[in-house]
Design an enzyme around this catalytic site. Structure first.
Site, PDB file in Angstrom:
ATOM      1  NE  ARG A  46       0.325   1.322   3.292  1.00 43.72           N
ATOM      2  CZ  ARG A  46       1.070   2.233   3.526  1.00 43.72           C
ATOM      3  NH1 ARG A  46       2.618   1.874   3.750  1.00 43.72           N
ATOM      4  NH2 ARG A  46       0.974   3.362   3.683  1.00 43.72           N
ATOM      5  CD  GLN A 179      -2.953   2.623   6.747  1.00 46.34           C
ATOM      6  OE1 GLN A 179      -3.647   2.785   7.802  1.00 46.34           O
ATOM      7  NE2 GLN A 179      -3.503   2.318   5.801  1.00 46.34           N
ATOM      8  CG  ASP A 220      -3.442   8.167  -1.287  1.00 48.80           C
ATOM      9  OD1 ASP A 220      -3.321   8.552  -0.149  1.00 48.80           O
ATOM     10  OD2 ASP A 220      -2.964   7.046  -1.708  1.00 48.80           O
TER      11      ASP A 220
HETATM   12  O1  MRU Z   1      -4.359   3.173   2.306  1.00 53.96           O
HETATM   13  P1  MRU Z   1      -3.158   3.381   2.017  1.00 53.96           P
HETATM   14  O2  MRU Z   1      -2.122   2.758   3.348  1.00 53.96           O
HETATM   15  O3  MRU Z   1      -2.522   2.991   0.739  1.00 53.96           O
HETATM   16  O4  MRU Z   1      -2.939   5.004   2.152  1.00 53.96           O
HETATM   17  C1  MRU Z   1      -1.586   5.482   2.227  1.00 53.96           C
HETATM   18  C2  MRU Z   1      -1.784   6.878   2.260  1.00 53.96           C
HETATM   19  O5  MRU Z   1      -2.607   7.752   2.311  1.00 53.96           O
HETATM   20  C3  MRU Z   1      -0.206   7.706   2.060  1.00 53.96           C
HETATM   21  O6  MRU Z   1      -0.121   8.795   2.975  1.00 53.96           O
HETATM   22  C4  MRU Z   1      -0.162   7.985   0.724  1.00 53.96           C
HETATM   23  O7  MRU Z   1      -0.241   6.831  -0.239  1.00 53.96           O
HETATM   24  C5  MRU Z   1       1.306   8.681   0.534  1.00 53.96           C
HETATM   25  S1  MRU Z   1       2.492   7.450   0.511  1.00 53.96           S
HETATM   26  C6  MRU Z   1       3.953   8.004   0.245  1.00 53.96           C
END
Ligand code: MRU
Length: 322
Positions: A46, A179, A220
């Site tokens: 992720r 996370q 994202d």
């Molecule tokens: O749901 P996830 O764990 O994929 O979400 C990740 C995030 O929101 C991060 O902050 C984003 O992807 C940036 S990672 C460098």
């Protein structure tokens, strides 16, 4: 040793299963694009840039197996909707005219290498914004695990720390999937950066007590006007930072910018299964039939963002991405 979320090995993609961290460091061996699609969907991997790199390698596995190119491309596009890096990487793979293992793999490896280089540039630019002796608040995991290495927001923290500018880090737990607590804490311990993990709901209190000098988060998807989708809870931090007059900075490679969308209301926001909220480690904690709303991301409006740092430099409103 540097942390990496994946690596290519001869004919397969090895992927560190982030669902099991920090308890277990288990590497999955993926040999089909379908396995890559599942790994992205189920969040074994992720983080926006890492998802893009994994999808590119998924296409290399598809080419290696002589699979239908369009079906593999579409299948991987369906894995997660919000991080535009996924679509950016697949668009780049689609520009490779020859459908051969060698050519697609070379492009996937280039995407991975470029992401690493972009992160180091982001970190250099971003560290310049960090005040001396900073106590930094961050959310989710934006480190080596979420990228090809070093990280975006966490990359800035890493670099600023080696420059002696970081006094302390506060890392939001990042409900519901934690996370921050599971992955960012793991990376900060690895790098021996002083920190505390906090419950997401402790952020307001921390800021009101004057213990935060700088907030940095990843992204994202960033739209043409600078609105930014990131992990659910980011908008809350930006709103708090605005109230307490604390700089709120977004860090992301240019592969996270989606100039085709004029503003954040157009970003597709992933909603995930209710069990992420109603269960903890597989144990149900909510009443049966408890209704749940579980968006994985929110959109922080550009006017709450002090600066956006990419590998090209530091941008402030109005954002001239186009
Ligand atoms: O749901 P996830 O764990 O994929 O979400 C990740 C995030 O929101 C991060 O902050 C984003 O992807 C940036 S990672 C460098």
């Amino acid at each position: 040793m540097a942390i990496a979320p994946l690596r290519w090995s001869e004919k397969s993609l090895l992927l560190l299963d982030q669902r099991l961290l920090p308890a277990e460091e288990k590497w999955l061996t993926l040999t089909t694009w379908q396995e890559v699609e599942s790994a992205i969907r189920d969040m074994a991997i992720r983080g926006a840039p890492a998802i893009g790199v994994a999808a590119a390698y998924g296409m290399a596995l598809a080419a290696q197996a002589g699979e239908d190119r369009a079906i593999a491309d579409q299948g991987l596009r369906n894995s997660r909707p919000t991080a535009v890096n996924l679509f950016w990487a697949l668009d780049r793979i689609a520009t490779v005219s020859q459908w051969s293992r060698e050519k697609i793999l070379a492009e996937a490896q280039a995407i991975e290498q470029e992401d690493l280089e972009m992160n180091h540039k982001i970190a250099q630019f971003g560290a310049e914004l960090v005040p001396n002796g900073a106590r930094i608040l961050t959310i989710c995991n934006t480190g080596s695990l979420a990228t090809a290495g070093h990280g975006t927001a966490l990359g800035i923290i890493r670099t600023a720390y080696t420059q002696g500018k970081v006094a302390h880090v506060y890392s939001c737990e990042t409900r519901p999937r934690q996370q921050g607590l599971r992955l960012t804490a793991w990376e900060l311990l690895h790098d021996k950066i002083p920190f505390h993990s906090i419950a997401d709901s402790a952020a307001a209190s921390l800021m009101r007590q004057g213990k935060v000098d700088f907030v940095v988060a990843g992204a994202d998807r960033i739209t043409a006007n600078g609105d930014t989708a990131n992990k659910i809870g980011t908008d809350m931090l930006a709103t708090l930072a605005h109230t307490h007059k604390i700089p709120f900075v977004i860090a992301a490679p240019s592969s996270t910018i989606d100039p085709s969308l004029s503003d954040g209301s157009l970003i597709p926001i992933e909603e995930r299964e209710s069990s992420e909220l109603t269960e903890i480690e597989g144990v149900r904690v909510a009443p049966e039939n408890c209704p749940v709303w579980n968006p994985a991301f929110d959109v922080t409006p550009a006017d709450l963002i002090s600066a956006i740092v990419t590998e090209k430099g530091v941008f402030r409103a109005p954002y001239g991405f186009l």
